[in-house]
Structure formats: C-alpha cells, structure tokens
Design a protein around this motif. Structure first.
Motif, PDB file in Angstrom:
ATOM      1  N   ARG A 180      -7.807   1.507 -10.521  1.00 34.64           N
ATOM      2  CA  ARG A 180      -6.384   1.618 -11.184  1.00 34.64           C
ATOM      3  C   ARG A 180      -6.206   0.575 -12.055  1.00 34.64           C
ATOM      4  NH1 ARG A 180      -5.172   2.362  -5.241  1.00 34.64           N
ATOM      5  NH2 ARG A 180      -4.080   4.316  -4.994  1.00 34.64           N
ATOM      6  N   SER A 181      -5.208   1.104 -12.980  1.00 39.03           N
ATOM      7  CA  SER A 181      -4.933  -0.007 -13.922  1.00 39.03           C
ATOM      8  C   SER A 181      -3.769  -0.709 -13.450  1.00 39.03           C
ATOM      9  CB  SER A 181      -4.181   0.790 -15.190  1.00 39.03           C
ATOM     10  OG  SER A 181      -3.189   1.545 -14.801  1.00 39.03           O
ATOM     11  N   PRO A 199      -9.811  -3.965 -14.082  1.00 43.38           N
ATOM     12  CA  PRO A 199     -10.877  -4.953 -14.361  1.00 43.38           C
ATOM     13  C   PRO A 199     -12.373  -4.285 -14.390  1.00 43.38           C
ATOM     14  CG  PRO A 199     -10.180  -4.886 -12.030  1.00 43.38           C
ATOM     15  CD  PRO A 199      -9.138  -4.244 -12.932  1.00 43.38           C
ATOM     16  N   THR A 200     -12.317  -2.870 -13.988  1.00 37.79           N
ATOM     17  CA  THR A 200     -13.459  -2.189 -14.070  1.00 37.79           C
ATOM     18  C   THR A 200     -13.290  -0.597 -14.232  1.00 37.79           C
ATOM     19  OG1 THR A 200     -13.961  -1.846 -11.722  1.00 37.79           O
ATOM     20  CG2 THR A 200     -15.038  -3.757 -12.693  1.00 37.79           C
ATOM     21  N   GLU A 201     -14.020   0.005 -14.692  1.00 38.24           N
ATOM     22  CA  GLU A 201     -13.962   1.568 -14.822  1.00 38.24           C
ATOM     23  C   GLU A 201     -13.811   2.038 -13.330  1.00 38.24           C
ATOM     24  OE1 GLU A 201     -16.282   5.617 -16.514  1.00 38.24           O
ATOM     25  OE2 GLU A 201     -16.762   3.555 -17.330  1.00 38.24           O
ATOM     26  N   VAL A 228       2.991   1.242  -9.889  1.00 37.98           N
ATOM     27  CA  VAL A 228       3.350   2.606  -9.645  1.00 37.98           C
ATOM     28  C   VAL A 228       3.233   2.772  -8.109  1.00 37.98           C
ATOM     29  CG1 VAL A 228       3.576   5.017 -10.315  1.00 37.98           C
ATOM     30  CG2 VAL A 228       3.670   3.236 -12.071  1.00 37.98           C
ATOM     31  N   HIS A 229       1.751   2.665  -7.553  1.00 39.21           N
ATOM     32  CA  HIS A 229       1.295   3.085  -6.515  1.00 39.21           C
ATOM     33  C   HIS A 229       2.036   2.301  -5.441  1.00 39.21           C
ATOM     34  CE1 HIS A 229      -1.761   4.242  -3.502  1.00 39.21           C
ATOM     35  NE2 HIS A 229      -1.547   2.843  -2.943  1.00 39.21           N
ATOM     36  N   ILE A 230       2.320   1.150  -5.536  1.00 38.94           N
ATOM     37  CA  ILE A 230       3.467   0.553  -4.570  1.00 38.94           C
ATOM     38  C   ILE A 230       4.768   1.233  -4.488  1.00 38.94           C
ATOM     39  CG2 ILE A 230       4.797  -1.721  -4.211  1.00 38.94           C
ATOM     40  CD1 ILE A 230       2.559  -3.133  -5.532  1.00 38.94           C
ATOM     41  N   GLU A 255       0.900   7.685 -10.868  1.00 36.45           N
ATOM     42  CA  GLU A 255       0.244   6.528 -11.375  1.00 36.45           C
ATOM     43  C   GLU A 255      -0.438   6.833 -12.694  1.00 36.45           C
ATOM     44  OE1 GLU A 255      -2.515   5.449  -8.401  1.00 36.45           O
ATOM     45  OE2 GLU A 255      -1.380   5.924  -6.707  1.00 36.45           O
ATOM     46  N   ARG A 256      -0.909   8.255 -13.295  1.00 37.53           N
ATOM     47  CA  ARG A 256      -1.543   8.103 -14.379  1.00 37.53           C
ATOM     48  C   ARG A 256      -0.510   8.384 -15.463  1.00 37.53           C
ATOM     49  NH1 ARG A 256      -4.624  11.532 -11.112  1.00 37.53           N
ATOM     50  NH2 ARG A 256      -3.340  13.334 -11.594  1.00 37.53           N
ATOM     51  N   THR A 257       0.704   8.596 -15.122  1.00 34.34           N
ATOM     52  CA  THR A 257       1.410   9.099 -16.473  1.00 34.34           C
ATOM     53  C   THR A 257       2.740   8.039 -16.630  1.00 34.34           C
ATOM     54  OG1 THR A 257       3.046  10.629 -14.747  1.00 34.34           O
ATOM     55  CG2 THR A 257       1.214  11.387 -16.214  1.00 34.34           C
TER      56      THR A 257
END
Length: 196
Positions: A44-45, A39-41, A51-53, A97-99
C-alpha cells in the motif's frame, strides 16, 4: 490534565484519542509527495494505509449495524448473504484506497472516521456493548467490534510510522524516550538501594 469518563468507556476513548491525535499529526506533517509513495512494489502507498484505517472504521461500524454520525454511509443498503455483503464492502474499501490519494481528502476521511467511531462508541451503553452482532462470519459482541477498530487502527498506525521513518520523515511529536535520558541507569539505582 484532561478529565476522562470513568470506566471502560473512558479508557477506550482515551486510547482512540491517542491514535487519532498521532495519526492526524502524522498525516498533516507528511509532505504531499509521500502520499503516493510505498516502500516496495505491491505494498500500500502511504495514502492507502491512512485510507485503509478510515474505511476500516466505517466498514466495521457498518458490519455492526451502527449508523454513523453526519449521515455518512459509504456502502448503502447492500443485498445478499453475509459473505456477499462483506465482499462488497472489502471491494469498495480497496477501490477507495486506490482512488482517495490527495492529502487533504485522505485527512478529511480519516478525521471523519474517528469522529464516527468516537460518537458511536460514546452513544453505546455498557449493556449495548454486550449485544451480539455478526462480523466477518462470527457471532461476537459489539464491544469486540469496537476493540477490533482500535487494534486495527494501532496496527496500521505502526505501518504508517514505519513508512514515514523509511521515507526519512521525523515524527511530528516529541520522542517520549528522551525524558529518560536524565534518569540514572538501572545498575546505579540497584547499587544505591543495596547500600541502604
């Protein structure tokens, strides 16, 4: 109605199953393009939230020293003091989370994490849940680590739902409040009980 295991084990697994069903329904129903959206810069996407969960579940199992089902070991044999090991897990989780961003890969990881928690919890006796473990620099019980997994999952499920709604996505389950549309307002119910 599905039969449940009695007591705390059954209650915990019931709550875990609610989160699992809703999160996997949401993850499967979400269009591929939302997976890279936030939602904002600086936030997290959508894929990173899921993925975090998942890695949160695996990380907490690792902290508690619980081997996961299917030989899944995301972290290996980490060396160093507790802070160094915790930092290594957090860094690895942030990298994931990024990959891990492709829809099916995210869904697979999320699903495997729920299976790992469900199996690990199901194999713990009530006495085992009382065992003392170190987690994030605190001495606590294994029961509390499992409760942390559940609350962490629900916390970020709320985030994922908010992301999906902000994106304009309808939830892939019926609105539970719609069932109350046919119930008379409370004021009418109070009038009828006072008349009796």
């Amino acid at each position: 109605m599905q039969s449940r295991i009695p007591g705390f084990h059954g209650e915990y697994l019931w709550e875990l199953d609610i989160a699992r069903m809703q999160l996997l329904a949401l993850a499967n129903a979400a269009p591929e393009q939302i997976y890279g959206w936030s939602p904002t810069e600086g936030t997290r996407s959508f894929s990173a939230v899921l993925v975090h969960i998942a890695v949160g579940n695996f990380g907490l199992l690792h902290f508690a020293g619980i081997p996961t089902s299917g030989g899944i070991d995301l972290y290996g044999n980490l060396q160093g003091d507790e802070f160094a090991r915790t930092a290594a897990i957090v860094r690895e989780n942030m990298a994931r989370e990024r990959t891990i961003t492709e829809k099916q890969s995210v869904i697979d990881l999320l699903s495997r994490s729920f299976e790992a928690v469900q199996q690990s919890f199901g194999e713990c006796s009530f006495d085992a849940l009382e065992a003392a473990v170190d987690c994030f620099g605190e001495r606590t019980t294994l029961r509390r680590v499992f409760l942390r997994m559940l609350t962490h999952t629900h916390e970020h499920m709320g985030q994922a739902i908010a992301y999906a709604r902000t994106y304009g996505m309808a939830m892939p389950w019926p609105d539970p409040l719609k069932a109350f549309d046919s119930v008379p307002p409370a004021a009418e119910l109070r009038k009828s009980s006072q008349a009796q």
